[in-house]
Write a protein that holds these residues in place. Structure first.
Motif, PDB file in Angstrom:
ATOM      1  N   LYS A  96      -0.005  -3.292   9.334  1.00  0.00           N
ATOM      2  CA  LYS A  96       1.222  -3.248   8.170  1.00  0.00           C
ATOM      3  C   LYS A  96       2.121  -2.253   8.074  1.00  0.00           C
ATOM      4  CE  LYS A  96      -1.562  -6.684   6.265  1.00  0.00           C
ATOM      5  NZ  LYS A  96      -2.295  -6.669   7.291  1.00  0.00           N
ATOM      6  N   THR A  97       1.578  -1.139   8.875  1.00  0.00           N
ATOM      7  CA  THR A  97       2.933   0.127   8.941  1.00  0.00           C
ATOM      8  C   THR A  97       2.600   0.533  10.210  1.00  0.00           C
ATOM      9  OG1 THR A  97       1.060   1.870   8.653  1.00  0.00           O
ATOM     10  CG2 THR A  97       1.851   0.675   6.483  1.00  0.00           C
ATOM     11  N   GLY A  98       3.703   1.453  10.363  1.00  0.00           N
ATOM     12  CA  GLY A  98       3.920   1.977  11.841  1.00  0.00           C
ATOM     13  C   GLY A  98       2.827   2.913  12.495  1.00  0.00           C
ATOM     14  N   ASN A  99       1.965   3.265  11.590  1.00  0.00           N
ATOM     15  CA  ASN A  99       0.733   4.099  11.887  1.00  0.00           C
ATOM     16  C   ASN A  99      -0.420   3.159  12.494  1.00  0.00           C
ATOM     17  OD1 ASN A  99       1.994   6.482  11.118  1.00  0.00           O
ATOM     18  ND2 ASN A  99       1.060   6.492   8.993  1.00  0.00           N
ATOM     19  N   GLU A 100      -0.224   1.940  12.126  1.00  0.00           N
ATOM     20  CA  GLU A 100      -1.138   0.969  12.647  1.00  0.00           C
ATOM     21  C   GLU A 100      -0.940   0.210  14.000  1.00  0.00           C
ATOM     22  OE1 GLU A 100      -2.930  -1.597   9.451  1.00  0.00           O
ATOM     23  OE2 GLU A 100      -1.237  -0.855   8.362  1.00  0.00           O
ATOM     24  N   TYR A 146       3.336  -4.357  13.745  1.00  0.00           N
ATOM     25  CA  TYR A 146       3.905  -4.317  12.106  1.00  0.00           C
ATOM     26  C   TYR A 146       5.583  -4.481  11.882  1.00  0.00           C
ATOM     27  CZ  TYR A 146       7.098  -0.021  12.506  1.00  0.00           C
ATOM     28  OH  TYR A 146       8.154   0.885  12.659  1.00  0.00           O
ATOM     29  N   ASP A 147       6.139  -4.559  12.712  1.00  0.00           N
ATOM     30  CA  ASP A 147       7.688  -4.840  12.751  1.00  0.00           C
ATOM     31  C   ASP A 147       8.149  -6.145  13.378  1.00  0.00           C
ATOM     32  OD1 ASP A 147       7.344  -4.187  15.305  1.00  0.00           O
ATOM     33  OD2 ASP A 147       9.051  -2.659  15.405  1.00  0.00           O
TER      34      ASP A 147
END
Length: 358
Positions: A96-100, A146-147
């Motif tokens: 869901k986020t750039g950290n995943e 995530y993107d």
């Protein structure tokens, strides 16, 4: 050298995983067993491989105990992939986020050709990627970032094709690097650009990361990542960054280092201009160097060269230069330095420059 320095870390690693079932540690002298080293294309030392049922997996990360432990724990344990029960589980599995981390999912009949081929791929590349499977009436392999997402269109029996596709599509536009995923980025085919920050939550660093992301959208020749400057201090040192000015940017390509000027403001315009110059080969190579000597010549009329000055002297078309490259611990070098000093006195009127470099 590096192998001797690494030996204690390897011993610590072996002790740490001594209780892990069916995991054994060994070491091989590549000089004595040169044919075996050649078979696995080992040309840098130390090199580390994990063999699982005869299939080798090379380690590409940092040779720290922490980095090795994370990699080995992933490799030595856990399932090859996550069995997703339904679409809700799939949605929860997606980043869901750039950290995943990105994930790749194989859809289809669990006994079908595609799922069987994917299982073989997952076994060979266990933990190289985060993988899942989902029973479905349609057979496909999909990568979720995530993107965005991407669907594999090649032959599912061709492991090299799947690997190549994942190498090209796995990475988000800009990612946060940590010990768990650093190896994947080191193994990717694009040159890496690192942004080191000390606190990614601060407003100033958030602004830098946002502008950095814009640069990544426009200069697509590199893989852009950011990381914690405190945790990855060794990587910063490898990139020859002093650590005196954070945030800072450096790039590693084929073991060559190129840095954004330390202390210069990291604005969108400055970062984009630097990245474009890097693409065009206009950024100077970063060179590890001693401090500049107090004078160009020592008391014996020998020109003293260091990393930052060597090229300007050695490749000056107006000079003829003879250089003595030495190491301080070498007895022969110490004797040669005495001769070199005498030659410098004897030849000082000839125009020939006698130089030396540690």
């Amino acid at each position: 050298g590096n192998c001797k320095k690494f030996a204690p870390t390897y011993e610590q690693l072996a002790k740490k995983f001594a209780s892990t079932k069916d995991l054994y540690f060994g070491q091989l002298d590549a000089v004595q067993h040169s044919q075996l080293a050649k078979k696995y294309s080992i040309n840098s030392f130390p090199s580390l491989y994990l063999f699982r049922r005869g299939e080798p997996t090379e380690y590409h990360g940092t040779t720290t105990l922490e980095g090795l432990s994370v990699w080995l724990a992933d490799q030595a344990s856990g399932p090859m992939y996550v069995e997703l029960k339904n679409n809700d589980a799939l949605e929860a599995f997606k980043p869901k986020t750039g950290n995943e981390e990105s994930v790749v999912v194989a859809f289809g009949d669990p006994n079908g050709a595609l799922r069987s081929a994917f299982k073989r791929f997952a076994f060979k590349h266990r933990n190289a990627f985060k993988m899942g499977v989902l029973d479905s009436s349609s057979e496909k392999i999909v990568l979720y970032r995530y993107d965005g997402e991407s669907t594999f269109t090649g032959n599912s029996d061709d492991h090299l094709a799947i690997w190549g596709w994942l190498q090209q599509t796995w990475f988000p536009l800009v990612s946060r690097v940590d010990n768990a995923n650093h190896q994947k980025y080191l193994a990717n085919p694009k040159p890496l650009v690192y942004l080191f920050v000390t606190d990614e939550t601060s407003p100033d660093n958030q602004r830098v990361i946002t502008d950095y992301r814009k640069v990544a959208q426009e200069v697509t020749d590199f893989r852009f990542v950011y990381l914690d400057a405190n945790r990855f201090r060794a990587t910063a040192v490898q990139l020859m960054l002093t650590g005196e000015n954070w945030p800072a940017i450096g790039s590693l390509h084929h073991n060559r280092v190129f840095n954004f000027p330390e202390g210069k403001a990291l604005s969108y315009t400055a970062m984009k201009s630097w990245a474009e110059d890097l693409r065009e080969g206009k950024v100077p190579l970063a060179v590890r160097s001693e401090a500049l000597p107090p004078a160009d010549y020592d008391a014996d009329h020998v020109r003293v060269l260091v990393g930052r000055t060597a090229d300007s002297v050695l490749f000056d078309s107006n000079l003829d230069v003879a250089v003595h490259f030495y190491t301080p611990w070498c007895e022969t070098c110490r004797e040669t330095k005495k001769v070199w000093a005498q030659l410098a006195w004897d030849l000082q009127e000839t125009g020939l420059v006698l130089a030396q470099m540690d």
